[in-house]
Design an enzyme around this catalytic site. Structure first.
Site, PDB file in Angstrom:
ATOM      1  CB  CYS A 108      -0.947   0.002   1.197  1.00 39.03           C
ATOM      2  SG  CYS A 108      -2.024  -1.428   1.252  1.00 39.03           S
ATOM      3  CG  HIS A 242      -3.133   3.545   2.816  1.00 41.70           C
ATOM      4  ND1 HIS A 242      -3.694   3.281   1.586  1.00 41.70           N
ATOM      5  CD2 HIS A 242      -3.073   2.341   3.461  1.00 41.70           C
ATOM      6  CE1 HIS A 242      -3.958   1.991   1.499  1.00 41.70           C
ATOM      7  NE2 HIS A 242      -3.606   1.400   2.623  1.00 41.70           N
ATOM      8  CG  ASN A 272      -6.616  -0.638   1.916  1.00 39.21           C
ATOM      9  OD1 ASN A 272      -5.972  -0.257   0.941  1.00 39.21           O
ATOM     10  ND2 ASN A 272      -6.040  -1.085   3.015  1.00 39.21           N
TER      11      ASN A 272
HETATM   12  O1  UT7 Z   1      -3.324  -1.453   4.042  1.00 35.88           O
HETATM   13  C1  UT7 Z   1      -3.275  -2.191   5.242  1.00 35.88           C
HETATM   14  C2  UT7 Z   1      -4.466  -3.101   5.288  1.00 35.88           C
HETATM   15  N1  UT7 Z   1      -4.924  -3.501   6.570  1.00 35.88           N
HETATM   16  C3  UT7 Z   1      -5.512  -2.680   7.479  1.00 35.88           C
HETATM   17  O2  UT7 Z   1      -5.608  -1.495   7.330  1.00 35.88           O
HETATM   18  C4  UT7 Z   1      -6.086  -3.358   8.712  1.00 35.88           C
HETATM   19  C5  UT7 Z   1      -6.008  -2.511   9.951  1.00 35.88           C
HETATM   20  N2  UT7 Z   1      -6.876  -3.066  10.966  1.00 35.88           N
HETATM   21  C6  UT7 Z   1      -8.199  -2.783  11.016  1.00 35.88           C
HETATM   22  O3  UT7 Z   1      -8.679  -1.989  10.224  1.00 35.88           O
HETATM   23  C7  UT7 Z   1      -9.026  -3.421  12.096  1.00 35.88           C
HETATM   24  O4  UT7 Z   1      -8.183  -4.142  12.968  1.00 35.88           O
HETATM   25  C8  UT7 Z   1     -10.132  -4.361  11.525  1.00 35.88           C
HETATM   26  C9  UT7 Z   1     -11.191  -3.531  10.826  1.00 35.88           C
HETATM   27  C10 UT7 Z   1      -9.542  -5.381  10.555  1.00 35.88           C
HETATM   28  C11 UT7 Z   1     -10.798  -5.116  12.662  1.00 35.88           C
HETATM   29  O5  UT7 Z   1     -11.304  -4.199  13.625  1.00 35.88           O
HETATM   30  P1  UT7 Z   1     -11.006  -4.421  15.166  1.00 35.88           P
HETATM   31  O6  UT7 Z   1     -11.685  -3.339  15.898  1.00 35.88           O
HETATM   32  O7  UT7 Z   1      -9.515  -4.540  15.326  1.00 35.88           O
HETATM   33  O8  UT7 Z   1     -11.746  -5.776  15.455  1.00 35.88           O
HETATM   34  P2  UT7 Z   1     -11.171  -7.136  16.064  1.00 35.88           P
HETATM   35  O9  UT7 Z   1     -10.218  -7.767  15.088  1.00 35.88           O
HETATM   36  O10 UT7 Z   1     -10.683  -6.855  17.440  1.00 35.88           O
HETATM   37  O11 UT7 Z   1     -12.477  -8.020  16.139  1.00 35.88           O
HETATM   38  C12 UT7 Z   1     -13.513  -7.705  17.058  1.00 35.88           C
HETATM   39  C13 UT7 Z   1     -14.629  -8.719  16.847  1.00 35.88           C
HETATM   40  C14 UT7 Z   1     -14.156 -10.159  16.814  1.00 35.88           C
HETATM   41  O12 UT7 Z   1     -15.148 -10.941  17.442  1.00 35.88           O
HETATM   42  P3  UT7 Z   1     -14.942 -11.465  18.952  1.00 35.88           P
HETATM   43  O13 UT7 Z   1     -13.675 -12.283  18.901  1.00 35.88           O
HETATM   44  O14 UT7 Z   1     -14.798 -10.220  19.779  1.00 35.88           O
HETATM   45  O15 UT7 Z   1     -16.161 -12.243  19.207  1.00 35.88           O
HETATM   46  C15 UT7 Z   1     -14.135 -10.479  15.340  1.00 35.88           C
HETATM   47  O16 UT7 Z   1     -14.332 -11.862  15.082  1.00 35.88           O
HETATM   48  O17 UT7 Z   1     -15.268  -8.474  15.576  1.00 35.88           O
HETATM   49  C16 UT7 Z   1     -15.328  -9.703  14.844  1.00 35.88           C
HETATM   50  N3  UT7 Z   1     -15.276  -9.393  13.415  1.00 35.88           N
HETATM   51  C17 UT7 Z   1     -16.378  -9.118  12.696  1.00 35.88           C
HETATM   52  N4  UT7 Z   1     -17.673  -9.058  13.032  1.00 35.88           N
HETATM   53  C18 UT7 Z   1     -18.552  -8.739  12.058  1.00 35.88           C
HETATM   54  C19 UT7 Z   1     -14.184  -9.312  12.622  1.00 35.88           C
HETATM   55  N5  UT7 Z   1     -14.574  -8.976  11.379  1.00 35.88           N
HETATM   56  C20 UT7 Z   1     -15.917  -8.853  11.402  1.00 35.88           C
HETATM   57  C21 UT7 Z   1     -16.883  -8.523  10.423  1.00 35.88           C
HETATM   58  N6  UT7 Z   1     -18.172  -8.472  10.797  1.00 35.88           N
HETATM   59  N7  UT7 Z   1     -16.556  -8.230   9.137  1.00 35.88           N
END
Ligand code: UT7
Length: 317
Positions: A108, A242, A272
């Protein structure tokens, strides 16, 4: 260097969060709250090189240059249908240019790396114009059963034409090897000799690690390039960050303590789009007459690697 033209192109298919609800255990509410993304453009029948060629033609038209006036093409790309030749070669033929081409894969952060290379080439080589094309189809890298990653990405191409000038006031790129935070591996063709297991599948991402790395490295980069340019956050008119997650953008905004209006965001519509995100955003702003001559822009990106980069650029088109 000086940027004299911008262009972009996106696939026609709009995939809304509601459409993802049809095959993923997710919701519009979760995606919007955690990322700021409402919809994204996803490649269906297009080929990435067609989008790239359109973005290049738009940028050349905007710059008022013809293909024979382009003396180098730098193409930033992670994945496309060709393993070889480099996508830049394919694009060169499509747009009718005859200059050398070079592909880079800095994930990216590719646009910032491409600007760094362009600056060096323009300063040291006998060349007039460089076409930078960032063309990406990250949706083809995803495991579409992994709800934590596939919801984030969209496809796009963004291009700029750069010429000799002194608009790049500071630039910094870095790599900190942290492959496990975000990677994709693929199985290569079998041979009669290979004796090892190879991993195959979609992108593997530790979202929280990437989030933390993104904020901490961007803050450091921004601080450094402002110091290198001898300016303060107040001197920047627009922060072109970004477009990965609106919460990352808000964290950076909080760090530099600048008004929200200085942080244009289009990820709600496009997700993204990897290295295409900043040049495509720049093109949207340029065509919307939101970039004013003489203003300073700060560009900052991060991605797999972990690669990061930022620069201060005066807009003088
Ligand atoms: O160019 C670089 C590309 N990558 C990025 O920019 C990624 C950067 N990271 C992020 O944007 C965030 O970490 C995410 C959007 C990927 C995830 O958000 P988060 O606030 O860090 O969520 P999390 O990973 O802590 O997940 C929280 C909960 C989990 O459930 P439990 O374990 O608390 O029950 C996940 O399983 O949300 C769940 N979850 C979802 N729920 C509904 C993860 N993805 C989803 C989804 N829909 N799409």
């Amino acid at each position: 260097m000086r940027i004299i033209g911008t262009g972009s192109a996106r696939p026609s298919l709009v995939v809304t969060n509601a459409m993802l609800e049809n095959f993923l255990d997710t919701s519009d509410e979760w995606i919007v709250t955690r990322t700021g993304i409402h919809e994204r453009r996803v490649i269906s029948s297009e080929r990435l090189e067609d989008l790239a060629a359109t973005a290049c033609r738009n940028a050349m038209e905007n710059a008022g240059v013809t293909p024979d006036q382009i003396d180098y093409i730098i193409c930033s790309n992670v994945v496309n249908e060709y393993v070889t030749p480099g996508l830049g070669c394919v694009i060169q033929g499509m747009i009718g240019a005859t200059c050398p081409t070079m592909d880079i894969n800095c994930a990216c952060t590719g646009f910032i790396y491409a600007l760094d290379v362009a600056e060096a080439f323009l300063a040291t080589k006998d060349i007039r114009n460089i076409l930078i094309i960032c063309a990406e189809e990250p949706t083809r890298m995803m495991n579409w059963k992994d709800r934590s990653s596939c919801i984030l990405f969209g496809d796009a191409a963004g291009a700029v034409v750069a010429t000799k000038g002194d608009d790049l006031k500071a630039i910094r790129v870095s790599t900190h090897c942290k492959v496990e935070a975000l990677y994709q591996k693929r199985k290569l063709q079998p041979t009669p000799f290979v004796r090892k297991e190879e991993e195959d599948g979609g992108v593997v991402m530790n979202g929280q690690d990437v989030f933390k790395l993104a904020v901490s490295s961007s803050i450091k980069d921004i601080d450094k390039v402002l110091t290198m340019a001898g300016i303060t956050p107040d001197d920047i008119s627009l922060y072109l960050l970004h477009q990965a997650n609106v919460r990352i953008i808000e964290a950076i905004q909080h760090f530099v303590q600048q008004d929200k209006s200085k942080f244009p965001v289009n990820l709600s519509k496009y997700g993204n789009t990897s290295s295409a995100s900043i040049p495509a955003l720049m093109d949207d702003l340029n065509r919307g007459n939101q970039l004013k001559t003489g203003e300073l822009l700060l560009l900052s990106a991060f991605g797999a690697g972990f690669t990061t980069g930022a620069c201060v650029l005066r807009w003088s088109k």
